[in-house]
Enzyme design. Structure first.
Site, PDB file in Angstrom:
ATOM      1  N   GLN A   1       4.448   1.421   3.312  1.00  0.00           N
ATOM      2  CA  GLN A   1       5.056   2.679   2.881  1.00  0.00           C
ATOM      3  C   GLN A   1       4.734   3.773   3.887  1.00  0.00           C
ATOM      4  O   GLN A   1       3.582   4.182   4.023  1.00  0.00           O
ATOM      5  CB  GLN A   1       4.525   3.059   1.496  1.00  0.00           C
ATOM      6  CG  GLN A   1       5.095   4.359   0.959  1.00  0.00           C
ATOM      7  CD  GLN A   1       4.712   4.590  -0.480  1.00  0.00           C
ATOM      8  OE1 GLN A   1       4.957   3.744  -1.342  1.00  0.00           O
ATOM      9  NE2 GLN A   1       4.105   5.725  -0.772  1.00  0.00           N
TER      10      GLN A   1
ATOM     11  N   GLU B   1       4.142   3.917  -7.701  1.00  0.00           N
ATOM     12  CA  GLU B   1       2.865   3.893  -6.992  1.00  0.00           C
ATOM     13  C   GLU B   1       1.752   4.478  -7.846  1.00  0.00           C
ATOM     14  O   GLU B   1       0.639   3.943  -7.903  1.00  0.00           O
ATOM     15  CB  GLU B   1       2.974   4.664  -5.682  1.00  0.00           C
ATOM     16  CG  GLU B   1       1.687   4.634  -4.858  1.00  0.00           C
ATOM     17  CD  GLU B   1       1.773   5.484  -3.612  1.00  0.00           C
ATOM     18  OE1 GLU B   1       1.058   5.182  -2.651  1.00  0.00           O
ATOM     19  OE2 GLU B   1       2.536   6.461  -3.605  1.00  0.00           O
TER      20      GLU B   1
ATOM     21  N   SER C   1       3.039   9.422   4.050  1.00  0.00           N
ATOM     22  CA  SER C   1       2.064  10.453   4.426  1.00  0.00           C
ATOM     23  C   SER C   1       2.024  10.670   5.934  1.00  0.00           C
ATOM     24  O   SER C   1       2.226   9.748   6.724  1.00  0.00           O
ATOM     25  CB  SER C   1       0.665  10.058   3.938  1.00  0.00           C
ATOM     26  OG  SER C   1       0.622   9.997   2.531  1.00  0.00           O
TER      27      SER C   1
END
Length: 410
Positions: A132, A250, A135
């Protein structure tokens, strides 16, 4: 081979078929050892489990609620839960969790059927692993301020930027990626959701060593990496809305016992703390018992809450898609990492010389648990979500409405 279970099967029929499959396909010594996690780890190595996993995947039991063309069995929610109950004692871990959960949530909610047919079956079979790419160094808790750019070039997008704290990026074949496609729009708009091939020039993965000595997280540098427009999920500049499905799942994944337990996340479950306190003779201390049982109660509540939200927000799979209703299915509630040290005593933070390259399991679990309050969105961010979306409190003042390019960033 896919099991003879389908949408017309009753729970009783499905469980009987699953029990036959277990006797035929799951090694007998695994079944015997599954009664205790430590015993299971000694007889079922990670390599052995990966070699056996195609048997599990081909049965349709990894995701029984998904349609057969997506890798499942197409059963109803009640039948799927009955199947899960029958499989639970065997502790058959699902491999590729970021694909099965984070990626699949976005594909079911916002992807095309062509995308689902292309990506979901290899995810179920663990043939294509996922990470993923959300961030960034300047966009963690405030994810919407992300700066990675995607610029259109014909039928492709050119990606430039940096991501960080990307779990298993070093093992991933694909990554779900958020990138800014229009800096003139406000920060929550102008973001698009992509599926990025990790095996291409322009993708540089660099491991980050953790306090435990492991290298589970990575930073990823993107310099001219390309994504075909066919691998864009959802509408252009609508990536923030698409990402909500991934982020909600998540949060449920990292919220403890309802989706695998703190032990799966690297921390120690309350049951493990009880056993540890008994092993060290500290169970006789009423203070220790009170603290551990408080955690046990919290873990049970988390499990029940996740199960309730799972039934509420995720309906059984239809012929075309899974429907995720509007709203978040779960929120993380990190456990008190210090509670692990109390029943373990000094053994939780020190061990006999010579120092080995592998930390004692309980020490590693305690150190790894320090991340549980940050993963899936920090605790404070989740408190904001609960306040705004569940309690209906007014939102904090923000710069919403200003173009992203005019907002100061770190």
């Amino acid at each position: 081979m896919t099991l003879p279970i389908d949408a017309s099967s009753t729970a009783e029929q499905a469980v009987a078929t699953v029990e036959q499959w277990i006797r035929a396909e799951v090694p007998e010594h695994w079944r015997a050892a599954a009664e205790g996690p430590r015993a299971l780890r000694t007889v079922r190595t990670a390599d052995a489990y990966r070699r056996w996993y195609p048997t599990f995947a081909s049965s349709g039991l990894v995701v029984p609620g998904w349609q057969p063309e997506h890798g499942g069995l197409g059963v109803s929610g009640d039948v799927a839960r009955a199947i899960e109950t029958a499989l639970a004692p065997l502790r058959l871990t699902r491999l590729n969790p970021l694909g099965l959960n984070n990626t699949a949530a976005a594909l079911f909610s916002h992807g095309t059927e062509q995308q689902r047919l292309r990506f979901l079956p290899p995810i179920v079979r663990n043939e294509e692993k996922w990470c993923q790419l959300f961030s960034e160094p300047g966009a963690g808790s405030d994810l919407a301020s992300l700066a990675t750019r995607a610029v259109r070039d014909g039928d492709e997008w050119v990606i430039t930027g940096q991501k960080v704290w990307t779990t298993w990026a070093d093992e991933a074949d694909f990554g779900i990626l958020l990138a800014r496609t229009d800096p003139e729009l406000p920060k929550h708009r102008g973001i698009t959701y992509f599926l990025l091939d990790m095996h291409q020039s322009g993708v540089d993965v660099r491991p980050l060593r953790q306090i435990t000595g492991e290298r589970e997280f990575n930073e990823v540098f993107l310099d001219g990496a390309r994504v075909p427009d066919a691998h864009r999920v959802g509408d252009l500049n609508d990536g923030w809305r698409v990402s909500a499905s991934t982020l909600s799942v998540e949060r449920q994944m990292v919220s403890g016992s309802g989706s695998g337990g703190m032990g799966r996340l690297g921390g120690s479950s309350a049951q493990r703390l009880i056993a540890l306190a008994q092993e060290t003779g500290r169970w006789a201390d009423p203070v220790i018992r009170t603290k551990v049982m408080r955690l046990w109660a919290q873990e049970q509540v988390r499990g029940w809450t996740n199960a309730r939200y799972g039934r509420r927000w995720r309906r059984p799979v239809t012929r075309r898609r899974v429907v995720y209703r509007k709203g978040p299915p779960g929120h993380a509630q990190p456990a008190d990492s210090g509670s692990h040290r109390r029943p373990g005593g000094t053994a939780s933070i020190a061990w006999p010389a010579p120092m080995t390259t592998t930390l004692p399991r309980d020490v590693q679990g305690w150190m790894r648990s320090l991340a549980n309050g940050t993963e899936g969105g920090t605790t404070d961010i989740n408190k904001n979500i609960l306040g705004e979306r569940v309690l209906g409190l007014p939102k904090a003042r923000s710069l919403e409405g200003k173009p992203w390019k005019d907002i100061p960033r770190s």
